[in-house]
Design a protein around this motif. Structure first.
Motif, PDB file in Angstrom:
ATOM      1  N   UNK A 284       0.785  -1.223   0.000  1.00 42.50           N
ATOM      2  CA  UNK A 284       0.000   0.000   0.000  1.00 42.50           C
ATOM      3  C   UNK A 284       0.815   1.269   0.000  1.00 42.50           C
ATOM      4  N   UNK A 285       1.984   1.265  -0.660  1.00 41.73           N
ATOM      5  CA  UNK A 285       2.828   2.459  -0.616  1.00 41.73           C
ATOM      6  C   UNK A 285       2.755   3.294  -1.891  1.00 41.73           C
ATOM      7  N   UNK A 286       1.862   2.931  -2.828  1.00 40.67           N
ATOM      8  CA  UNK A 286       1.717   3.738  -4.050  1.00 40.67           C
ATOM      9  C   UNK A 286       0.696   4.847  -3.794  1.00 40.67           C
ATOM     10  N   UNK A 287       1.150   5.917  -3.180  1.00 39.48           N
ATOM     11  CA  UNK A 287       0.276   7.004  -2.766  1.00 39.48           C
ATOM     12  C   UNK A 287       0.180   8.116  -3.805  1.00 39.48           C
ATOM     13  N   UNK A 288       0.838   7.957  -4.938  1.00 37.80           N
ATOM     14  CA  UNK A 288       0.801   8.982  -5.965  1.00 37.80           C
ATOM     15  C   UNK A 288       1.927   9.990  -5.856  1.00 37.80           C
ATOM     16  N   UNK A 289       2.647   9.993  -4.739  1.00 41.43           N
ATOM     17  CA  UNK A 289       3.794  10.875  -4.564  1.00 41.43           C
ATOM     18  C   UNK A 289       5.063  10.193  -5.071  1.00 41.43           C
ATOM     19  N   UNK A 290       6.019  11.008  -5.479  1.00 41.14           N
ATOM     20  CA  UNK A 290       7.300  10.449  -5.888  1.00 41.14           C
ATOM     21  C   UNK A 290       7.976   9.770  -4.698  1.00 41.14           C
ATOM     22  N   UNK A 291       8.486   8.567  -4.920  1.00 41.08           N
ATOM     23  CA  UNK A 291       9.249   7.848  -3.907  1.00 41.08           C
ATOM     24  C   UNK A 291      10.696   7.741  -4.369  1.00 41.08           C
ATOM     25  N   UNK A 292      11.611   8.096  -3.464  1.00 43.07           N
ATOM     26  CA  UNK A 292      13.036   8.132  -3.781  1.00 43.07           C
ATOM     27  C   UNK A 292      13.785   7.040  -3.019  1.00 43.07           C
TER      28      UNK A 292
END
Length: 234
Positions: A167-175
């Motif tokens: 559940x970590x695809x929140x729409x924000x960029x992940x680095x």
């Protein structure tokens, strides 16, 4: 693609995985982190006087909002101390804590997710046991970020440790982010690769691989909305 001997076989055999060339970001790191000239190796708390005065992190030059991404972090020295971590975070994820604050920086809040060398995984201030600790020099930690199904899976020396987060695809960029509290911690980026499912995603990625910087995108004979997406997501 530069392969490592510990690379998971399913990625090595998948021709859809393409190499990426992001590095550690000189503009988004703790002052207690030094980078090699190629920006692949990160050296933590190298001051010969103060040694370590807190917790230091550095993030990658590229953030991800879609696709599957796999990269490897190689431990050039055996991990030790309060915390050495590998994971991901948003732009809001903290990269530095001074004043002798030694903590698990990744996962301290909702902005990041991390694996400690002690075998625990952290998010939003909570942790749980995930795997056996790893103390060996040259340990290779693989990170598989799947933004289609919102999962983050770790690998150790090519072997899957199972899904760590969902559940970590929140729409924000992940680095990609690494951090450490310990003096003379040394970690290096290994292979970096990605895979996209849709034809549009594949085309956009191919275009950006051929571009010399995002500024060149403005000169392409493409609709404004496509050019904006290229610059934001690839």
């Amino acid at each position: 693609m530069a392969l490592t001997q510990n690379m998971p076989c399913w990625i090595e055999d998948d021709q859809d995985f393409k190499p990426e060339n992001w590095r550690w970001d000189v503009n988004n790191k703790s002052p207690e982190v030094q980078l090699s000239s190629c920006q692949l190796a990160a050296y933590f708390h190298v001051d010969p006087v103060d040694s370590s005065i807190g917790t230091a992190g550095v993030r990658g030059t590229k953030g991800f909002t879609t696709g599957e991404h796999y990269w490897e972090v190689i431990f050039l020295e055996p991990p030790h101390g309060t915390s050495v971590m590998v994971g991901v975070g948003t732009k809001k994820a903290l990269l530095h804590l001074g004043n002798y604050q030694y903590i698990n920086l990744l996962g301290r809040d909702e902005e990041s997710w991390g694996l400690s060398y002690k075998g625990t995984i952290w998010h939003n201030g909570k942790y749980q046991r995930y795997t056996e600790p790893f103390y060996d020099q040259t340990t290779v930690i693989g990170v598989h970020l799947n933004l289609y199904n919102g999962t983050l899976t770790y690998y150790r020396n090519g072997k899957s440790l199972g899904v760590a987060f969902r559940g970590i695809n929140r729409g924000e960029e992940l680095y990609p982010i690494i951090c450490s509290t310990a003096a003379e911690t040394e970690m290096e980026l290994g292979m970096r690769s990605c895979r996209f499912n849709s034809l549009q995603e594949k085309c956009c990625f191919t275009i950006m691989q051929a571009m010399k910087g995002k500024q060149a995108v403005d000169k392409l004979p493409l609709p404004t909305v496509i050019k904006s997406r290229l610059k934001e997501q690839y």
